[in-house]
Design a protein around this motif. Structure first.
Motif, PDB file in Angstrom:
ATOM      1  N   VAL A 346       0.826  -1.209   0.000  1.00 45.21           N
ATOM      2  CA  VAL A 346       0.000   0.000   0.000  1.00 45.21           C
ATOM      3  C   VAL A 346       0.859   1.257   0.000  1.00 45.21           C
ATOM      4  O   VAL A 346       0.591   2.216  -0.736  1.00 45.21           O
ATOM      5  CB  VAL A 346      -0.948  -0.003   1.217  1.00 45.21           C
ATOM      6  N   SER A 378      -7.691   3.559  -0.325  1.00 47.09           N
ATOM      7  CA  SER A 378      -8.283   3.845   0.987  1.00 47.09           C
ATOM      8  C   SER A 378      -9.370   2.829   1.314  1.00 47.09           C
ATOM      9  O   SER A 378      -9.492   2.366   2.456  1.00 47.09           O
ATOM     10  CB  SER A 378      -8.847   5.269   1.008  1.00 47.09           C
ATOM     11  N   GLU A 381      -7.996  -0.389   2.475  1.00 45.87           N
ATOM     12  CA  GLU A 381      -7.482  -0.312   3.840  1.00 45.87           C
ATOM     13  C   GLU A 381      -8.581  -0.146   4.879  1.00 45.87           C
ATOM     14  O   GLU A 381      -8.301   0.037   6.055  1.00 45.87           O
ATOM     15  CB  GLU A 381      -6.494   0.854   3.950  1.00 45.87           C
TER      16      GLU A 381
END
Length: 453
Positions: A346, A378, A381
């Motif tokens: 990431v 995003s 995550e």
């Protein structure tokens, strides 16, 4: 009046002149900002530098441009003092600039004749010509600059040369944050009226943060500079690209001690053309007005890739391509970000996306792709709220610049996921319909149709 203005300008630019008296460093005109955008930002450009002005502030920024760039500036200073500036940056990391300051003529005076009656006039001007190179290596942009400098006062000429070194790096921990540093005016002493004078060695450090404010590209910048034997000086600036094409800027600089230190300006962008204005108040001395005209030209990487793809379709036989040093390519950065994302890296993906964004003009439609890809990261995550805002920013930007395509479809698909997670089924359904209208890829279309069932 001209002599008074000259002294005031020198004192405003270089506090060393007050402290050191006759032994002050020569070539203090090198501290006079150039380029209307950096000026309006209070000179806080060490980490923001990514265009033709990079050579003046941080040569590492020469690694960023992916098209040819040229800028021209006229500074109408107080009391008829003028500054002319021109700079160029290539997509191969090369840069040039020319900086000239003309004080005009002032009355010659002596201790015996302080009014100068019958003594005539003296001319004063400064000149600097520079060249530099910047390149990115292992995620760090590095640059070096060389400049020839000359100062002419009352028939006395001094000239010399100096080097600048610079670094920039995008933060992997906080996307949008860039750090920069530059060491300027490295070189031998200059002979000035039978005295060897040291060059005004200067250290610049800076940080900037690029972000989206209400869907508008924005940036904050802070610089701290430290000249040899002097106290640190601070510059700060804020910029927002209103409607995507009209930058508004406000800055503060402690270098200007003749006025309040406030700076401001605005700009206008249309395609490759840019016009910028900045003003700096100098208290009782008056105002300084800077006007810049910039132009970017040459095929960008996306257009070049489209042409190559068309050529390949027309002639499918493989053709060897010449091995040349290529300019930075945002498309390659986006591809690297996708590879990093697929590998679960990431931080690496975000770093590549930030690198891609730095290569994009404010009106480049790939800004939509940047926001969409960042939103996808995003979402991966678990940062659903942040992802939703990024997808909405991408959609708003697409509407403003009137663009469609897979990146826009991706933003609507991502928004649909966020809304579905929040239990807003109707909104999620409507977002998928919008994704279909935007022009999705076959893979995206298959996903949309599956989710609509």
């Amino acid at each position: 009046m001209k002599t008074t203005a000259l002294l005031a300008l020198l004192l405003a630019l270089a506090p060393a002149a007050r402290a050191s008296g006759a032994g002050a460093d020569p070539f203090n005109f090198l501290f006079l900002d150039a380029g209307a955008r950096p000026v309006a930002l209070g000179g806080a450009y060490t980490s923001l530098a990514d265009d033709a002005d990079s050579l003046l502030y941080n040569p590492a920024g020469l690694a960023v441009p992916r098209r040819h760039q040229a800028t021209f500036m006229h500074n109408q200073h107080f009391s008829g003092i003028t500054q002319e500036y021109a700079a160029y940056a290539s997509p191969w990391g090369l840069g040039l600039n020319l900086n000239s300051l003309n004080f005009g003529e002032a009355t010659r005076t002596t201790y015996a004749n302080p009014t100068g009656a019958g003594l005539g006039k003296v001319a004063m001007n400064d000149l600097a010509f520079g060249a530099g190179y910047g390149r990115e290596v292992l995620g760090v942009r590095a640059g070096v600059g060389f400049k020839y400098i000359r100062e002419f006062i009352a028939g006395v000429t001094a000239d010399g040369y100096a080097f600048d070194l610079g670094l920039q790096r995008d933060s992997a921990l906080l996307p949008g944050l860039t750090l920069g540093a530059a060491l300027q005016n490295l070189g031998p002493a200059v002979r000035f009226q039978r005295v060897d004078e040291k060059l005004p060695l200067n250290l610049r450090t800076g940080a900037s943060y690029r972000f989206s404010a209400f869907g508008q590209p924005s940036a904050l910048a802070l610089d701290v500079t430290k000249e040899r034997s002097e106290s640190p000086l601070v510059g700060a600036g804020f910029e927002v690209a209103a409607m995507g094409f009209m930058p508004l800027r406000l800055g503060l600089s402690t270098r200007n001690q003749a006025g309040p230190g406030v700076t401001a300006g605005l700009g206008w962008r249309y395609g490759g053309l840019g016009v910028d204005y900045a003003f700096v108040p100098y208290g009782d001395l008056g105002m300084a007005h800077r006007f810049s005209l910039s132009w970017r030209w040459g095929a960008d990487p996306e257009e070049r890739q489209d042409r190559e793809d068309r050529d390949d379709r027309e002639d499918p036989a493989p053709k060897p391509r010449p091995r040349v040093f290529a300019p930075p390519d945002a498309n390659a950065r986006f591809a690297a970000a996708e590879r990093a994302r697929s590998a679960g890296d990431v931080k690496g993906a975000r770093r590549e996306l930030e690198a891609a964004r730095r290569l994009l003009a404010s009106d480049d439609r790939r800004q939509v792709l940047y926001l969409t890809r960042y939103g996808e990261l995003s979402y991966d995550e678990g940062e659903t709220d942040d992802a939703r805002e990024l997808f909405l920013d991408a959609i708003r930007l697409a509407r403003r610049i009137d663009t469609t395509g897979p990146a826009v479809s991706g933003a609507y698909i991502g928004l649909s996921r966020c809304l579905a997670d929040a239990g807003q089924k109707r909104g999620a359904h409507d977002a998928l319909l919008k994704a279909l209208e935007a022009g999705p890829t076959e893979r995206q279309r298959a996903e949309i149709e599956k989710r609509l069932r």
